[in-house]
Design a protein around this motif. Sequence first.
Motif: not given
Length: 343
Positions: A294-310
Amino acid sequence: MSDQINLRRRRLLGTTVAGLSLMELGLSGLANAQSNSTKAGSSVASFDNLKQINAGTLSIGYAEAGPQNGPVVILLHGWPYDIHAFAEVTPLLAAAGYRVIVPYLRGYGTTRFLSADTPRNGQQAVVAVDIIALMDALKIDKAIFGGFDWGARTVNIIAALWPERCKAMVSVSGYLIGSQEANRTPLPPKAELAWWYQFYFATERGAAGYDANRHEFNKLIWHTASPKWKFDDATFERSAQSFSNPDHVAVVIHNYRWRLGLVKGEPQYDDLEKRLAAAPTIAVPTITMEGDANGAPHPDPAAYAKKFTGKYAHRNIDGGVGHNLPQEAPKAFADAVIDVARF
């Protein structure tokens, strides 16, 4: 792909796709199953017999496939792409029994504003409101959502603010809900460089330049966002037609200027934006995905994992897969939709 693919389901899908008629799929051609690698060859379907429906402030153009009584999947594209990002995903899901809805976002394709007086607004909340209005117009109470780029942000917003309308979600690049306040914080120089077009769009020269050169501009973005995707001219041209929409430039420019706080949104969406600015968690079942190129700006998966609580899973897709993951790795994306529906 880290998860094992059910071979029996794969064989069933392949057999069913081959046997379905064009009328059943609502497509002018069938898309063959593609491997997760961008190097695997496959035919690409063209959507035929697009539908149009008034929903909220828009007349929304959309493609539809699959059985009318099947569970609904709504697939949302981003910028600078269009519904053809899902041209190969759609027949796979239709063959699995899903009713698939693929709308043009505001400013793309056949989607039009119903009134000349409606602001050509591109703020994050309004795109989600459009899709809720589309669901209401189609009398769809609840759907599985999948999206990338603007589409991923939109499905995030729907899952966060209207969880009763979202059964489950597949989101490329994870959690993308933002706020004008958060965007005021400067990034490191290398990260800022990746957003060069955002700063270009902040100027009147940039707006005029995009209007005059949107075809070349967007093809450049395709190359830089997916540097290993060897798409041909015909593939790009099919999507490029959607950029001729009379409101395309205005919506795109407003979207990126709004992010930087350079323009205001519409007051009726202020409460929604206030809720989104708090970065709400998402409780619906979710699979997030990321391509290895992915050459576009994107966050690292570890940075957002806790945003998903289900119930939650993340999948890294190998093989030179870039930003337009559904079109570059359609089977991996379709598998994720089918799997998240069973969470």
